[in-house]
Design an enzyme around this catalytic site. Structure first.
Site, short mmCIF file in Angstrom:
data_model
loop_
_atom_site.label_atom_id
_atom_site.label_comp_id
_atom_site.label_asym_id
_atom_site.label_seq_id
_atom_site.Cartn_x
_atom_site.Cartn_y
_atom_site.Cartn_z
N SER A 1 -47.02 -76.35 -26.79
CA SER A 1 -48.46 -76.26 -26.56
C SER A 1 -48.81 -74.82 -26.19
O SER A 1 -48.00 -74.12 -25.57
CB SER A 1 -48.90 -77.19 -25.44
OG SER A 1 -50.23 -76.94 -25.04
N TYR B 1 -48.11 -79.58 -16.64
CA TYR B 1 -47.91 -79.78 -18.08
C TYR B 1 -47.55 -78.45 -18.74
O TYR B 1 -46.62 -78.37 -19.55
CB TYR B 1 -49.18 -80.35 -18.71
CG TYR B 1 -49.15 -80.41 -20.21
CD1 TYR B 1 -48.43 -81.41 -20.88
CD2 TYR B 1 -49.85 -79.48 -20.98
CE1 TYR B 1 -48.41 -81.47 -22.26
CE2 TYR B 1 -49.83 -79.53 -22.37
CZ TYR B 1 -49.11 -80.52 -23.00
OH TYR B 1 -49.07 -80.57 -24.37
#
Length: 250
Positions: free
Chosen positions: A149, A163
Site C-alpha cells: 500500500s 496498518y
C-alpha cells in the site's frame, strides 16, 4: 468440476473472495491460470468467484485458510498442488486495515491481529511458496507478488499508522526475499495500490479522500489486478524487488 484438472499455470491468491484479490483471480483465470481462491470467512463470495471463472471455461476452486496459521498455510499449498499439479505463482492479497483510529486509541489485541495477517501471513505464504518453487529445492521457479500500500510511505497518520507500519514491513521483507531467491528462479515483487474501491474502504472515506488523488478518482480493483498480472507476466521478467505504485499520483 472433476477432482483434478490438467495443470496449467497454477496460482494461489490469498484474500481472493472480494476486492483486489477477487479481481486478480478473475483476470488470472482469463489469462490462463488455474486459480486457488483463498478465503477466511467469506465462503459464499469465494465460491461465487469460482463459479464465475468456471462459467467462462476457467479452472478454479475455493479453499479456506487463515494465512496467519502455519498449518493452514501448508494445507492451502498442499491442496493447490494436489489439485493442479504444482504452484507457479502466488499473490498475497489477504489483509486487514484496522481502525480507523489514532495510535493512542488502539488496543494491543488489534495491533497483534493486524500484524499476524498482514505481515506474518504474507511471510508464511512466501516461505511455503519458496519451499516449492525454488530450483534449489527441486522446484521449477515461479513468481510472487505481495500486495502492499502507499500507506507504507505516507504513514496514514491520524487513522491507521499501524496498518502503514505493517505494509512497511511487507515492503522490507519483499525486497530482502527477492534478492535471496532471485537466482533460484523466483521473482518477488510488490504492488502498492492507493485509494481503491473495496470493502476495506467505506464509501464515506472514499468520498472524503477522493479529492486528494491527483488523477481525480479512486481506483477500481480490476485496474490494480492488471498491475499484478503484469508483474506475474513474462513482460516483467527483469523485475526483481520492484514496487509498482498504482495510486493515481497520490
Amino acid at each position: 468440476m472433476p477432482d483434478t484438472v490438467k495443470p496449467h499455470r497454477p496460482i494461489i491468491i490469498t484474500g481472493a473472495s472480494r476486492g483486489i484479490g477477487a479481481a486478480t483471480a478473475r483476470l488470472a483465470a482469463e489469462r490462463g491460470y488455474s486459480v486457488c481462491v483463498n478465503y477466511l470467512r467469506s465462503r459464499a463470495e469465494a465460491e461465487a468467484v469460482v463459479d464465475e471463472i468456471e462459467s467462462l471455461g476457467g479452472a478454479a476452486f475455493a479453499f479456506r485458510a487463515d494465512t496467519s496459521v502455519e498449518a493452514e498455510v501448508r494445507d492451502l499449498f498442499d491442496a493447490t498442488a494436489g489439485r493442479f499439479g504444482g504452484i507457479e505463482a502466488l499473490v498475497n492479497s489477504a489483509g486487514i486495515m484496522g481502525g480507523p483510529t489514532r495510535l493512542d486509541g488502539l488496543s494491543a489485541q488489534e495491533m497483534v491481529r493486524l500484524f499476524e495477517i498482514n505481515v506474518f501471513g504474507c511471510i508464511l505464504c512466501c516461505r511455503e511458496a519458496v519451499r516449492r518453487m525454488s530450483t534449489g529445492n527441486g522446484g521449477k521457479g515461479g513468481s510472487i507478488v505481495n500486495v502492499s500500500s502507499v500507506a507504507a510511505t505516507n504513514g496514514s497518520s491520524g487513522e491507521r499508522v499501524h496498518y502503514a507500519a505493517s505494509k512497511g514491513a511487507v515492503n522490507s521483507f519483499s525486497v530482502g526475499l527477492s534478492r535471496e531467491v532471485a537466482r533460484e528462479g523466483i521473482r518477488v515483487n510488490l504492488l502498492s495500490p492507493g485509494l481503491t474501491r473495496t470493502a476495506l474502504n467505506p464509501p464515506e472515506r472514499l468520498a472524503r479522500l477522493e479529492g486528494t488523488v491527483p488523477i481525480g478518482r479512486v481506483a477500481e480493483p480490476a485496474e490494480i489486478a492488471r498491475g499484478i498480472l503484469w508483474l506475474l507476466s513474462a513482460e516483467a521478467d527483469y523485475c526483481v524487488g520492484a514496487n509498482v505504485v498504482m495510486s493515481g499520483g497520490r
